[in-house]
Design an enzyme around this catalytic site. Structure first.
Site, PDB file in Angstrom:
ATOM      1  N   GLY A 228       0.827  -1.211   0.000  1.00 43.43           N
ATOM      2  CA  GLY A 228       0.000   0.000   0.000  1.00 43.43           C
ATOM      3  C   GLY A 228       0.853   1.250   0.000  1.00 43.43           C
TER       4      GLY A 228
ATOM      5  N   ARG B 166       0.141   5.770  -1.476  1.00 42.95           N
ATOM      6  CA  ARG B 166      -0.397   6.978  -0.849  1.00 42.95           C
ATOM      7  C   ARG B 166      -0.451   6.799   0.662  1.00 42.95           C
ATOM      8  NH1 ARG B 166      -6.734   6.616  -2.872  1.00 42.95           N
ATOM      9  NH2 ARG B 166      -7.135   4.481  -2.180  1.00 42.95           N
TER      10      ARG B 166
ATOM     11  N   ASP C 262      -3.073  -7.861  -4.984  1.00 43.25           N
ATOM     12  CA  ASP C 262      -4.291  -7.988  -4.203  1.00 43.25           C
ATOM     13  C   ASP C 262      -3.992  -8.972  -3.079  1.00 43.25           C
ATOM     14  OD1 ASP C 262      -6.739  -8.423  -3.054  1.00 43.25           O
ATOM     15  OD2 ASP C 262      -7.785  -8.900  -4.910  1.00 43.25           O
TER      16      ASP C 262
ATOM     17  N   SER D  33      -3.620  -0.483  14.686  1.00 45.12           N
ATOM     18  CA  SER D  33      -4.535   0.647  14.863  1.00 45.12           C
ATOM     19  C   SER D  33      -4.949   0.771  16.324  1.00 45.12           C
ATOM     20  CB  SER D  33      -5.792   0.449  14.009  1.00 45.12           C
ATOM     21  OG  SER D  33      -6.779   1.407  14.323  1.00 45.12           O
TER      22      SER D  33
ATOM     23  N   TYR E 209     -12.830  -4.045  10.987  1.00 45.71           N
ATOM     24  CA  TYR E 209     -11.513  -3.409  10.981  1.00 45.71           C
ATOM     25  C   TYR E 209     -10.845  -3.564  12.344  1.00 45.71           C
ATOM     26  CZ  TYR E 209      -7.953   0.257  10.638  1.00 45.71           C
ATOM     27  OH  TYR E 209      -6.756   0.947  10.643  1.00 45.71           O
TER      28      TYR E 209
ATOM     29  N   ALA F 181     -11.457  -5.766  14.647  1.00 45.86           N
ATOM     30  CA  ALA F 181     -11.143  -7.177  14.874  1.00 45.86           C
ATOM     31  C   ALA F 181      -9.909  -7.606  14.089  1.00 45.86           C
ATOM     32  CB  ALA F 181     -12.342  -8.037  14.492  1.00 45.86           C
TER      33      ALA F 181
ATOM     34  N   LYS G  20      -7.385  -5.784  13.220  1.00 42.43           N
ATOM     35  CA  LYS G  20      -6.179  -5.212  13.812  1.00 42.43           C
ATOM     36  C   LYS G  20      -5.842  -5.859  15.153  1.00 42.43           C
ATOM     37  CE  LYS G  20      -5.264  -2.286  10.506  1.00 42.43           C
ATOM     38  NZ  LYS G  20      -4.058  -2.435   9.660  1.00 42.43           N
TER      39      LYS G  20
END
Length: 255
Positions: A14, A17, A64, A147, A160, A162, A164
């Site tokens: 990723g 950006r 992906d 996070s 999300y 869960a 992390k």
């Protein structure tokens, strides 16, 4: 402390950006050969590659990571061109809203599957192939971006949170199993960061309230996360393996 990644290969998922781009720019400025992956935003990825400082052996690959076979094929191609992998920064992830009181069950299932496959299973598979290469070469660094949501919860994005939380547990397990191979695993847990992924939230009415969660009255900048990743990736920080460092501006404190 002078950081220098000359003759080091750094892979950032990723990396086109947001936090990933900030990491790519910083590692390249510190003389690393930087490889970034992207999923769909080719234009951003190509733009980032052209902006990287230091004329190293930089490259970008489409990936992906939610699909195991794609991860395996990616590493086959990657290792054909880069016989060594010194640092892996697992940054790529998705953040999909799915309010339980509003969403239909089919969409609920789809969101959970996509999120876990990308944020947890995909990272696990990247760690697998990276660590196997690092074992072969005698060591390396893995840095996983987690996070704040793993600890305080994400009521509108439960998958999300869960994913992390699972990432944290997986990373700590790998930190133990990989240490004898001279591979350290580090976890960075940001709160809100000013990125494309969070822009719609931070620019809405709730954005000011989110900023007020921190006594600094702001969210993190991508460069702040990138600098921490570079420190962990440098020599001399192996003994922080397995630790989770918060970077949320004192917006959420845990003991």
């Amino acid at each position: 402390m002078l950081l220098d990644f000359s003759e080091k290969t750094v892979l950032i998922t990723g990396g086109s950006r947001g936090i990933g781009k900030a990491c790519a720019m910083l590692f390249a400025s510190l003389n690393a050969d930087v490889i970034i992956t992207y999923n769909k935003n080719l234009d951003d990825a190509e733009r980032t590659i052209t902006q990287l400082p230091h004329r190293g052996n930089h490259a970008l690959y489409q990936l992906d990571q939610s699909k195991p076979k794609c991860v395996q094929r990616f590493f086959d191609k990657f290792l054909d061109h880069y016989p060594q992998l010194d640092v892996l920064v697992n940054n790529a992830g998705i953040y999909l809203e799915h309010k339980i009181e509003e969403i239909e069950f089919d969409e609920w299932q789809h969101t959970w599957q996509d999120t876990i496959n990308t944020n947890l299973n995909g990272v696990a598979n990247l760690c697998y192939f990276a660590s196997r290469q690092m074992m072969h070469q005698g060591g390396g660094k893995i840095i996983n971006i987690s996070s704040r949501g793993a600890f305080r919860g994400e009521p509108n994005h439960p998958a999300y949170a869960a994913s992390k939380a699972g990432l944290n547990a997986m990373s700590q397990s790998l930190a133990v199993s990989l240490a004898p191979s001279n591979i350290s695993v580090h976890i960075i847990a940001p709160g809100f960061v000013e990125t494309d992924m969070t822009a719609s939230i931070l620019n809405a009415d709730e954005g000011e309230e989110i900023k007020k969660q921190s006594p600094f009255n702001r969210v993190a900048a991508t460069d702040e996360v990138a600098r921490l990743a570079a420190v962990y990736a440098s020599e001399g920080f192996e003994f922080t393996s397995g630790g989770i460092i918060d970077i949320n501006g004192a917006s959420y404190l845990r003991t």
